[in-house]
Design a protein around this motif. Structure first.
Motif, PDB file in Angstrom:
ATOM      1  N   THR A  48      -8.117  13.709  -6.643  1.00 38.55           N
ATOM      2  CA  THR A  48      -7.702  13.546  -5.247  1.00 38.55           C
ATOM      3  C   THR A  48      -8.435  12.378  -4.595  1.00 38.55           C
ATOM      4  O   THR A  48      -7.815  11.557  -3.900  1.00 38.55           O
ATOM      5  CB  THR A  48      -7.943  14.846  -4.455  1.00 38.55           C
ATOM      6  OG1 THR A  48      -7.178  15.890  -5.070  1.00 38.55           O
ATOM      7  CG2 THR A  48      -7.551  14.697  -3.002  1.00 38.55           C
ATOM      8  N   GLU A  49      -9.746  12.283  -4.795  1.00 39.78           N
ATOM      9  CA  GLU A  49     -10.520  11.176  -4.214  1.00 39.78           C
ATOM     10  C   GLU A  49     -10.022   9.826  -4.730  1.00 39.78           C
ATOM     11  O   GLU A  49      -9.851   8.878  -3.954  1.00 39.78           O
ATOM     12  CB  GLU A  49     -12.002  11.323  -4.550  1.00 39.78           C
ATOM     13  CG  GLU A  49     -12.688  12.462  -3.841  1.00 39.78           C
ATOM     14  CD  GLU A  49     -14.085  12.721  -4.379  1.00 39.78           C
ATOM     15  OE1 GLU A  49     -14.972  12.960  -3.541  1.00 39.78           O
ATOM     16  OE2 GLU A  49     -14.301  12.683  -5.614  1.00 39.78           O
ATOM     17  N   ALA A  53      -8.032   6.960  -2.492  1.00 41.67           N
ATOM     18  CA  ALA A  53      -8.623   5.625  -2.369  1.00 41.67           C
ATOM     19  C   ALA A  53      -7.629   4.545  -2.796  1.00 41.67           C
ATOM     20  O   ALA A  53      -7.482   3.523  -2.109  1.00 41.67           O
ATOM     21  CB  ALA A  53      -9.893   5.531  -3.197  1.00 41.67           C
ATOM     22  N   PHE A  54      -6.938   4.752  -3.916  1.00 40.44           N
ATOM     23  CA  PHE A  54      -5.949   3.775  -4.373  1.00 40.44           C
ATOM     24  C   PHE A  54      -4.785   3.679  -3.391  1.00 40.44           C
ATOM     25  O   PHE A  54      -4.340   2.577  -3.059  1.00 40.44           O
ATOM     26  CB  PHE A  54      -5.434   4.131  -5.774  1.00 40.44           C
ATOM     27  CG  PHE A  54      -6.279   3.597  -6.892  1.00 40.44           C
ATOM     28  CD1 PHE A  54      -6.055   2.345  -7.425  1.00 40.44           C
ATOM     29  CD2 PHE A  54      -7.311   4.352  -7.416  1.00 40.44           C
ATOM     30  CE1 PHE A  54      -6.831   1.845  -8.463  1.00 40.44           C
ATOM     31  CE2 PHE A  54      -8.102   3.870  -8.453  1.00 40.44           C
ATOM     32  CZ  PHE A  54      -7.856   2.608  -8.973  1.00 40.44           C
ATOM     33  N   GLU A  55      -4.295   4.823  -2.910  1.00 37.24           N
ATOM     34  CA  GLU A  55      -3.180   4.806  -1.962  1.00 37.24           C
ATOM     35  C   GLU A  55      -3.570   4.134  -0.651  1.00 37.24           C
ATOM     36  O   GLU A  55      -2.776   3.381  -0.079  1.00 37.24           O
ATOM     37  CB  GLU A  55      -2.672   6.228  -1.716  1.00 37.24           C
ATOM     38  CG  GLU A  55      -1.925   6.795  -2.917  1.00 37.24           C
ATOM     39  CD  GLU A  55      -1.582   8.265  -2.775  1.00 37.24           C
ATOM     40  OE1 GLU A  55      -2.049   8.926  -1.816  1.00 37.24           O
ATOM     41  OE2 GLU A  55      -0.846   8.770  -3.642  1.00 37.24           O
ATOM     42  N   GLN A  60      -3.178  -0.786   2.819  1.00 34.56           N
ATOM     43  CA  GLN A  60      -3.832  -1.844   3.594  1.00 34.56           C
ATOM     44  C   GLN A  60      -3.464  -3.251   3.118  1.00 34.56           C
ATOM     45  O   GLN A  60      -3.663  -4.224   3.838  1.00 34.56           O
ATOM     46  CB  GLN A  60      -5.350  -1.687   3.512  1.00 34.56           C
ATOM     47  CG  GLN A  60      -5.872  -0.454   4.201  1.00 34.56           C
ATOM     48  CD  GLN A  60      -7.356  -0.248   3.940  1.00 34.56           C
ATOM     49  OE1 GLN A  60      -8.081  -1.184   3.618  1.00 34.56           O
ATOM     50  NE2 GLN A  60      -7.801   0.984   4.073  1.00 34.56           N
ATOM     51  N   MET A  61      -2.941  -3.366   1.919  1.00 35.28           N
ATOM     52  CA  MET A  61      -2.677  -4.679   1.329  1.00 35.28           C
ATOM     53  C   MET A  61      -1.757  -5.571   2.172  1.00 35.28           C
ATOM     54  O   MET A  61      -2.085  -6.743   2.379  1.00 35.28           O
ATOM     55  CB  MET A  61      -2.113  -4.520  -0.078  1.00 35.28           C
ATOM     56  CG  MET A  61      -1.826  -5.837  -0.769  1.00 35.28           C
ATOM     57  SD  MET A  61      -3.276  -6.913  -0.881  1.00 35.28           S
ATOM     58  CE  MET A  61      -3.773  -6.596  -2.529  1.00 35.28           C
ATOM     59  N   PRO A  62      -0.623  -5.091   2.699  1.00 37.94           N
ATOM     60  CA  PRO A  62       0.237  -5.996   3.474  1.00 37.94           C
ATOM     61  C   PRO A  62      -0.471  -6.625   4.685  1.00 37.94           C
ATOM     62  O   PRO A  62      -0.309  -7.821   4.932  1.00 37.94           O
ATOM     63  CB  PRO A  62       1.403  -5.097   3.911  1.00 37.94           C
ATOM     64  CG  PRO A  62       1.448  -4.032   2.880  1.00 37.94           C
ATOM     65  CD  PRO A  62       0.004  -3.778   2.506  1.00 37.94           C
ATOM     66  N   ALA A  63      -1.244  -5.848   5.403  1.00 36.02           N
ATOM     67  CA  ALA A  63      -1.946  -6.401   6.565  1.00 36.02           C
ATOM     68  C   ALA A  63      -3.019  -7.393   6.125  1.00 36.02           C
ATOM     69  O   ALA A  63      -3.187  -8.454   6.732  1.00 36.02           O
ATOM     70  CB  ALA A  63      -2.575  -5.275   7.385  1.00 36.02           C
ATOM     71  N   TYR A  64      -3.750  -7.076   5.065  1.00 39.85           N
ATOM     72  CA  TYR A  64      -4.808  -7.957   4.580  1.00 39.85           C
ATOM     73  C   TYR A  64      -4.222  -9.268   4.068  1.00 39.85           C
ATOM     74  O   TYR A  64      -4.753 -10.346   4.327  1.00 39.85           O
ATOM     75  CB  TYR A  64      -5.612  -7.271   3.471  1.00 39.85           C
ATOM     76  CG  TYR A  64      -6.726  -8.140   2.946  1.00 39.85           C
ATOM     77  CD1 TYR A  64      -7.922  -8.268   3.653  1.00 39.85           C
ATOM     78  CD2 TYR A  64      -6.575  -8.851   1.759  1.00 39.85           C
ATOM     79  CE1 TYR A  64      -8.938  -9.089   3.178  1.00 39.85           C
ATOM     80  CE2 TYR A  64      -7.582  -9.658   1.290  1.00 39.85           C
ATOM     81  CZ  TYR A  64      -8.774  -9.774   2.001  1.00 39.85           C
ATOM     82  OH  TYR A  64      -9.758 -10.585   1.528  1.00 39.85           O
ATOM     83  N   ALA A  65      -3.107  -9.182   3.340  1.00 35.20           N
ATOM     84  CA  ALA A  65      -2.501 -10.368   2.740  1.00 35.20           C
ATOM     85  C   ALA A  65      -1.666 -11.164   3.721  1.00 35.20           C
ATOM     86  O   ALA A  65      -1.250 -12.292   3.411  1.00 35.20           O
ATOM     87  CB  ALA A  65      -1.643  -9.953   1.536  1.00 35.20           C
ATOM     88  N   ALA A  66      -1.395 -10.616   4.880  1.00 35.31           N
ATOM     89  CA  ALA A  66      -0.630 -11.311   5.937  1.00 35.31           C
ATOM     90  C   ALA A  66       0.682 -11.905   5.411  1.00 35.31           C
ATOM     91  O   ALA A  66       1.047 -13.032   5.733  1.00 35.31           O
ATOM     92  CB  ALA A  66      -1.492 -12.386   6.589  1.00 35.31           C
ATOM     93  N   GLY A  67       1.380 -11.150   4.585  1.00 31.41           N
ATOM     94  CA  GLY A  67       2.678 -11.576   4.109  1.00 31.41           C
ATOM     95  C   GLY A  67       2.647 -12.511   2.909  1.00 31.41           C
ATOM     96  O   GLY A  67       3.697 -12.855   2.372  1.00 31.41           O
TER      97      GLY A  67
END
Length: 72
Positions: A48-49, A53-55, A60-67
């Motif tokens: 579960t942990e 964490a992976f999910e 968060q990836m789309p916001a971090y990568a900014a498209g």
């Protein structure tokens, strides 16, 4: 923070190995990430942990990568 340093080193090592990968038909991340997951489980983290964490990271990836698909 020690965890950040460890993750940064892991990322740098994977980047170097990816650049030198002589087998393009065997993508490095497709091998490394499942192995990382099993290492985390072997170190006592619960399924579960690990899954949470992976999910969370994937979410968060789309916001971090900014498209961007890849860092320019």
């Amino acid at each position: 923070m020690q965890a950040n340093e460890a993750v940064w080193r892991f990322g740098e090592t994977l980047k170097r190995l990816h650049a030198a990968n002589p087998w393009p038909n065997l993508p490095l991340l497709e091998q490394a990430i499942p192995y990382l997951m099993t290492e985390l489980w072997d170190c006592g983290f619960s399924q579960t942990e690990i899954r949470k964490a992976f999910e969370a990271a994937i979410a968060q990836m789309p916001a971090y990568a900014a498209g961007e698909e890849r860092r320019p």
